[in-house]
Design an enzyme around this catalytic site. Structure first.
Site, PDB file in Angstrom:
ATOM      1  N   SER A  16       0.827  -1.070  -0.083  1.00 25.29           N
ATOM      2  CA  SER A  16      -0.100  -0.003   0.124  1.00 25.29           C
ATOM      3  C   SER A  16       0.949   1.278   0.078  1.00 25.29           C
ATOM      4  O   SER A  16       1.676   1.311  -1.015  1.00 25.29           O
ATOM      5  CB  SER A  16      -1.040   0.004   1.096  1.00 25.29           C
ATOM      6  N   ASP A  51      -9.213  -4.222  -5.699  1.00 24.17           N
ATOM      7  CA  ASP A  51      -8.696  -3.310  -4.933  1.00 24.17           C
ATOM      8  C   ASP A  51      -9.476  -2.156  -5.194  1.00 24.17           C
ATOM      9  O   ASP A  51      -9.301  -1.518  -6.178  1.00 24.17           O
ATOM     10  CB  ASP A  51      -7.396  -3.016  -5.321  1.00 24.17           C
ATOM     11  N   HIS A 102      -7.046  -5.427  -1.618  1.00 21.25           N
ATOM     12  CA  HIS A 102      -6.197  -4.425  -1.293  1.00 21.25           C
ATOM     13  C   HIS A 102      -5.122  -5.060  -0.020  1.00 21.25           C
ATOM     14  O   HIS A 102      -3.968  -4.976  -0.141  1.00 21.25           O
ATOM     15  CB  HIS A 102      -6.480  -3.110  -0.904  1.00 21.25           C
TER      16      HIS A 102
END
Length: 310
Positions: free
Chosen positions: A179, A225, A257
């Site tokens: 991320s 995601d 995600h």
């Protein structure tokens, strides 16, 4: 002079040698040549001489998909109080020193997350022949640029001050992150071109273009995601990398995600192959990256340059 030592006598003797004997001698010589040639090709020593960074046995699909590789793994905790520039972490490393030094990788978590969210990668990668440092950031709210700086600080600590520094080849380093840590991975690669491999996992960053990156980079996105959608993050990150740079884009199928936060065989398989190929220059792993892997139950899409330049 002895009769058989006279040249003409020797020639006559040679002519009298039975054909079957001559054929046997020729056949034996050919067999010896073949055996010597085969042993040269298959000798581990010859291969090691070609690439002194090779570590571990010849890879197979089973070996890179396994939960553990061939090395037993030890770990040590690094307190945030003993370091500067990042928040401490855990170092995972091959227990044995008999194979010499290893390449090293720093791994950063995402926004609001801790090193525990990436802990599964520590022993999984270390058991394949790497020193792996899963780090905490200074604060859980640090942005990608800060996380990139912290990855570099962690690599510097690993190679200069850590208790395992003598086990590491400081010229063979890589970065990974999830991320915002993935966005930080790109930042680190941009800031330090000597890094030999980068793997941003479902990366997030407000900067969408990375033409400055020269590090071989595997961008991993997830088709489901909704936090860092591939259309606005992973895909443009990948396409903006210079075509002269070894690069690949792996989009996970039926993934989110947060897929990189738990044990994931597809992420592990291609991460190991990428790190081995570019940190260790180990072309034995090229077979898993080229030709381009096909779409499957776990891969929505894979793109990349083949054959690789590095």
């Amino acid at each position: 002079m002895h009769p058989t030592s006279h040249p003409h006598t020797a020639q006559r003797a040679a002519h009298r040698t039975p054909r079957t004997t001559r054929r046997r001698l020729a056949g034996a010589a050919a067999a010896v040549t073949a055996v010597v040639g085969l042993s040269t090709l298959t000798s581990p020593g010859a291969q090691a001489a070609d690439n002194p960074y090779e570590r571990g046995p010849a890879p197979t699909n089973a070996s890179i998909e396994a939960l553990r590789g061939s090395y037993s793994v030890s770990e040590t905790t690094v307190s945030s109080l003993s370091v500067t520039g990042f928040g401490g972490g855990t170092i995972y490393y091959p227990s044995s020193t008999s194979d010499g030094t290893f390449g090293a990788i720093a791994v950063a978590p995402g926004f609001t997350a801790y090193q525990s969210s990436m802990a599964w990668l520590g022993p999984r990668l270390a058991s394949q022949g790497f020193v792996v440092f899963t780090i905490d950031t200074n604060t859980t709210l640090d942005q990608p640029a800060s996380r990139g700086d912290q990855l570099l600080a962690a690599l510097d600590y690993l190679t200069e001050r850590s208790s395992v520094r003598t086990r590491i080849d400081s010229s063979r380093l890589g970065v990974m992150g999830h991320s915002m840590g993935g966005g930080g991975t790109l930042e680190a690669a941009k800031d330090r071109p000597a890094i030999q491999a980068a793997i941003p996992l479902t990366p997030w960053n407000t900067d969408k273009t990375w033409p400055e990156v020269r590090t071989p980079t595997l961008v991993v996105g997830a088709d489901g995601d909704t936090i860092a959608p591939v259309a606005t993050h992973a895909e443009p990150f990948y396409t903006s990398l210079p075509s002269s740079t070894d690069r690949a884009y792996l989009e996970l199928n039926s993934a989110t995600h947060f897929s990189p936060n738990s044990s994931n065989t597809t992420i592990a398989k291609y991460s190991i192959s990428w790190l081995k190929r570019f940190i260790d220059n180990d072309t034995r792993y090229e077979q898993f990256l080229c030709p381009i892997p096909r779409a499957s139950l776990t891969i929505a899409e894979y793109r990349g340059n083949c054959p690789h330049n590095g």
